[in-house]
Design a protein around this motif. Structure first.
Motif, PDB file in Angstrom:
ATOM      1  N   ARG A 144       0.840  -1.210   0.000  1.00  0.00           N
ATOM      2  CA  ARG A 144       0.000   0.000   0.000  1.00  0.00           C
ATOM      3  C   ARG A 144       0.860   1.239   0.000  1.00  0.00           C
ATOM      4  N   GLU A 145       1.870   1.203   0.865  1.00  0.00           N
ATOM      5  CA  GLU A 145       2.722   2.369   1.004  1.00  0.00           C
ATOM      6  C   GLU A 145       3.436   2.653  -0.314  1.00  0.00           C
ATOM      7  N   GLN A 146       3.925   1.570  -0.929  1.00  0.00           N
ATOM      8  CA  GLN A 146       4.650   1.710  -2.182  1.00  0.00           C
ATOM      9  C   GLN A 146       3.731   2.225  -3.296  1.00  0.00           C
ATOM     10  N   MET A 147       2.524   1.628  -3.380  1.00  0.00           N
ATOM     11  CA  MET A 147       1.581   2.023  -4.432  1.00  0.00           C
ATOM     12  C   MET A 147       1.094   3.454  -4.228  1.00  0.00           C
ATOM     13  N   ARG A 148       0.985   3.840  -2.956  1.00  0.00           N
ATOM     14  CA  ARG A 148       0.563   5.193  -2.621  1.00  0.00           C
ATOM     15  C   ARG A 148       1.534   6.193  -3.233  1.00  0.00           C
ATOM     16  N   ALA A 149       2.808   5.896  -3.025  1.00  0.00           N
ATOM     17  CA  ALA A 149       3.833   6.790  -3.574  1.00  0.00           C
ATOM     18  C   ALA A 149       3.735   6.823  -5.098  1.00  0.00           C
ATOM     19  N   GLU A 150       3.455   5.669  -5.699  1.00  0.00           N
ATOM     20  CA  GLU A 150       3.390   5.626  -7.159  1.00  0.00           C
ATOM     21  C   GLU A 150       2.191   6.401  -7.688  1.00  0.00           C
ATOM     22  N   ILE A 151       1.083   6.293  -6.975  1.00  0.00           N
ATOM     23  CA  ILE A 151      -0.108   7.033  -7.411  1.00  0.00           C
ATOM     24  C   ILE A 151       0.161   8.527  -7.339  1.00  0.00           C
ATOM     25  N   LYS A 152       0.842   8.922  -6.307  1.00  0.00           N
ATOM     26  CA  LYS A 152       1.170  10.342  -6.147  1.00  0.00           C
ATOM     27  C   LYS A 152       2.092  10.800  -7.286  1.00  0.00           C
ATOM     28  N   ARG A 153       3.098   9.972  -7.565  1.00  0.00           N
ATOM     29  CA  ARG A 153       4.052  10.306  -8.631  1.00  0.00           C
ATOM     30  C   ARG A 153       3.322  10.427  -9.974  1.00  0.00           C
ATOM     31  N   GLU A 205      -3.402   7.425   4.227  1.00  0.00           N
ATOM     32  CA  GLU A 205      -3.463   7.503   2.777  1.00  0.00           C
ATOM     33  C   GLU A 205      -4.004   8.868   2.349  1.00  0.00           C
ATOM     34  N   ALA A 206      -5.058   9.284   3.028  1.00  0.00           N
ATOM     35  CA  ALA A 206      -5.681  10.558   2.685  1.00  0.00           C
ATOM     36  C   ALA A 206      -4.706  11.714   2.881  1.00  0.00           C
ATOM     37  N   MET A 207      -4.054  11.742   4.040  1.00  0.00           N
ATOM     38  CA  MET A 207      -3.122  12.826   4.352  1.00  0.00           C
ATOM     39  C   MET A 207      -1.996  12.887   3.335  1.00  0.00           C
ATOM     40  N   SER A 208      -1.462  11.705   2.969  1.00  0.00           N
ATOM     41  CA  SER A 208      -0.264  11.722   2.148  1.00  0.00           C
ATOM     42  C   SER A 208      -0.572  12.015   0.683  1.00  0.00           C
ATOM     43  N   LEU A 209      -1.791  11.740   0.235  1.00  0.00           N
ATOM     44  CA  LEU A 209      -2.076  11.905  -1.185  1.00  0.00           C
ATOM     45  C   LEU A 209      -2.748  13.232  -1.523  1.00  0.00           C
ATOM     46  N   ALA A 210      -3.551  13.738  -0.595  1.00  0.00           N
ATOM     47  CA  ALA A 210      -4.543  14.735  -0.993  1.00  0.00           C
ATOM     48  C   ALA A 210      -3.990  16.145  -1.167  1.00  0.00           C
ATOM     49  N   ASP A 211      -4.524  16.849  -2.167  1.00  0.00           N
ATOM     50  CA  ASP A 211      -4.437  18.303  -2.162  1.00  0.00           C
ATOM     51  C   ASP A 211      -5.472  18.819  -1.174  1.00  0.00           C
TER      52      ASP A 211
END
Ligand SMILES: Nc1ncnc2c1ncn2[C@@H]1O[C@H](COP(=O)(O)OP(=O)(O)OP(=O)(O)O)[C@@H](O)[C@H]1O
Ligand SMILES: [Mg+2]
Lengths: 301, 362
Positions: free
Chosen positions: B169-178, B196-202
């Motif tokens: 999840r952590e890895q994919m999260r970073a990829e989605i952000k990238r 997940e919300a905190m790390s991805l969201a505008d």
């Protein structure tokens, strides 16, 4: 796996108390079945294989003479037999195609939220549960050129469904389709409802048209179970006897099963008809094998 | 790419109202995360935007055009399903190419697009496999690839990482952000995982019981929650919450003898709701000391969770357990006498009746 289940006999059970071992119990169940199979299936099969190499006639007391492959040679070079085969092939093709189209179509219609779905499905399944001979008899009445209800509704006056040599085979196929399309429908319905709904949503998101979705998603996913329905129906259609026998006695509707019946029980050519039966058996096995190969290919996809 | 505007959207399933007057504008190129508990209506909201669900009333606009009555296929929006929804009988290549074939793109362009997406997502080596032969992470990559291959107006994702294990999840999260940064696609992402919300969201949108609770940047939602629900839902460990009484400048927790002194400027905005107040302080605003000091109250530690980088220490004060975030090893064990103080700048007062944050941060 199986042996594991069998060794797990509960030590406190009554069987254990009587000193029956797992093996004894297993044999107790299996031996009657095997015996039954041998007496009523395997033995006649082999016996008729032996007859197929003789000129035996069950109607006389004359001893059977061994004639080698003569029966097979005669049959395979008899143009009338080939005409029986081509009639049968045509019948199988029409009947199975019709059943698949009608059955799958009905399944598509029923595979959605409609009122009284259970009742409609049950009603549609009824023809399948009737006896072939009974179905044949009442369709004969329905087809009747003088008072048949079909001509009345179609406005066809005195159209001869069963007496017309060109039409009779189609008329029989129509009855077969009426009777067995529900079977295809039932299996198709099972296949259709097993396609996950979210795949259709994904396809909608992917902007696929209804037709594209049908050919690229629905059909491939239902294909394996549809193939099974087709195998069953082809085998059954191939050996159709009662329907055709009751409905029509035209030369143009003489399916192999009818020819075989006449040969065996009207002409009493027992040896010859045994050979014939073997030829038919080999053909059915061959056709089924082709289907099964195809089925496995479809499933692997 | 597009702006999405949701206006007064209501959604009923029979008698059950799942979305209650939803209003939200998602800007072009923005990454919005919908966060909320199970059954909060996140999936329903997302499906309504995509056109997989009709709305009972209200409008949905994409680039200013009303689309609420259009079919999903006519909205040109991509959707990544929680269950992936890959076509099981097709190879990875066919799965990714499906949206292009469905609209009859020519084979050469199609192959180029599929290859490009596969390379971005690092699944080029799996193109000829069936989905069933892939790991969960790769299946998810394929699902995202299928969504991205046609450059949709917006990319909607419904808990796309929900079934993956923590590390992946952590890895994919970073990829989605990238990916989002690289493509700048308008994205709406549903999750119930606040990290997940905190790390991805505008911007984070918090939905609860079909009601939009707060919309804001991650730090805003964390530091200035509009109500008690948001305050408790965001942050881990959960914010400390206790009913309080205020006498002068003294704030006393439910059942406690001693109180904390709060400065006037903190209390000025909350005084008028003295009928019933709930205090909320995050663990990092619960300050522990080993010695008596100005404004400190004596307490005894009841539990310690050593988490490596820091510890979570529980102390009992009156009827309330306060959880404090301390340097690791700060308190050596349970049953120890320590002193506690609350940081007034990070304290929130909520109206007990409405749950609203009295300091009117928002
Ligand atoms: N098709 C439906 N018919 C009836 N009720 C539904 C339907 N879909 C959702 N609901 C109800 O709507 C409410 C919100 O559901 P929704 O799936 O949007 O929640 P969610 O926030 O996505 O939850 P989760 O985190 O569990 O996915 C739930 O109470 C659910 O039972
Ligand atoms: Mg959901």
């Amino acid at each position: 796996m199986a042996s594991q289940v069998m060794t797990n006999l509960d030590p406190k059970s009554r069987a254990a108390a009587k000193g029956l071992s797992d093996l004894t119990i297993r044999n107790l169940f299996i031996i009657p079945t095997i015996a039954f199979l041998i007496i009523f299936n395997i033995f006649p099969l082999l016996y008729s294989l032996a007859y197929s190499f003789t000129d035996f006639r069950a109607s006389t007391r004359a001893p059977a003479n061994f004639v080698g492959l003569q029966n097979y040679r005669d049959l395979l070079s008899d143009p009338f037999i080939w005409s029986n085969f081509s009639i049968t092939a045509k019948y199988v093709l029409i009947s199975v195609t019709g059943q698949v189209l009608v059955g799958f179509g009905l399944a598509m219609l029923l595979n959605r939220a409609i009122p009284a779905k259970g009742l409609i499905t049950t009603l549609l399944l009824l023809p399948m549960m009737l006896s072939m001979a009974v179905v044949g008899l009442f369709w004969k009445l329905l087809y009747d050129p003088n008072f048949g209800i079909i001509n009345y509704f179609l406005g066809l006056e005195k159209f001869e469904w069963l007496a017309d040599p060109d039409m009779a085979l189609y008329a029989i196929a129509i009855v077969d389709i009426w009777m067995w399309a529900p079977f295809v429908m039932l299996l198709s319905l099972a296949g259709l409802s097993a396609v996950p709904k979210h795949l259709y949503e994904a396809a909608e998101i992917d902007r696929a048209s209804g037709l594209y979705t049908f050919f690229r998603i629905t059909l491939p996913l239902v294909a394996p179970i549809l193939m099974i329905a087709i195998i069953f129906r082809t085998m059954e259609a191939f050996k159709t006897f009662d329907l055709a026998y009751v409905l029509s006695s035209q030369p143009t509707t003489e399916l192999i099963a009818i020819r075989l019946y006449k040969m065996a029980f009207q002409e009493w050519q027992t040896g010859m008809s045994s050979a014939f039966a073997y030829i038919v058996l080999i053909m059915v096995v061959a056709i089924t094998n082709i289907y099964v190969k195809y089925l496995n290919k479809v499933k692997a996809r | 790419m597009a702006q999405i505007d949701i206006q007064n959207v209501q959604k009923f399933f029979g008698q059950h109202q799942v979305l209650k007057d939803l209003n939200l504008t998602i800007e072009d190129g923005e990454f919005v995360v919908m966060l909320g508990q199970s059954g909060g209506g996140k999936t329903t909201a997302l499906r309504a935007i995509a056109g997989l669900e009709t709305v009972t009333s209200g409008k949905i606009l994409i680039n200013g055009e009303e689309v609420q009555n259009r079919k999903a296929a006519d909205r040109d929006i991509a959707f990544v399903f929680q269950s992936f929804s890959l076509y099981p009988h097709m190879t990875v290549r066919e799965n990714i190419a499906f949206p292009l074939r469905a609209v009859r793109m020519n084979a050469a362009d199609r192959d180029r697009a599929v290859k490009a997406v596969a390379e971005t997502l690092q699944i080029a080596q799996h193109l000829d496999r069936k989905p069933s032969a892939l790991s969960g992470g790769d299946m998810q990559r394929v699902a995202i690839g299928r969504a991205l291959v046609r450059r949709p107006q917006a990319l909607l994702m419904d808990e796309p990482l929900g079934v993956l294990d923590a590390k992946l999840r952590e890895q994919m999260r970073a990829e989605i952000k990238r990916l989002h940064i690289a493509r700048g696609s308008t994205s709406v992402y549903v999750t119930h995982d606040q990290i997940e919300a905190m790390s991805l969201a505008d911007r984070i949108v918090i939905l609860h019981d079909g009601v939009l609770q707060q919309v804001g940047a991650p730090d805003q939602v964390y530091l200035q929650p509009t109500n008690l629900f948001v305050a408790k839902f965001v942050g881990s460990p959960v914010m400390n919450v206790s009913d309080v009484r205020i006498d002068g400048n003294n704030v006393r927790l439910n059942g406690a003898e001693a109180g904390f002194r709060f400065p006037d400027e903190t209390l000025s905005t909350v005084r008028h709701a003295e009928a019933g107040l709930t205090l909320g302080v995050r663990p990092e605003a619960v300050l522990l000391a080993h010695h008596q000091g100005e404004g400190y109250v004596p307490v005894v530690t009841t539990n310690i969770e050593p988490l490596g980088s820091h510890d979570i220490v529980d102390v009992q004060l009156g009827g309330t357990v306060l959880r404090s975030r301390t340097a690791s090893g700060f308190v050596s064990g349970e049953g120890q006498q320590v002193w506690v103080r609350l940081d007034p700048a990070q304290a929130h007062f909520f109206d007990k009746a409405t749950g609203l944050n009295m300091r009117g941060a928002n």
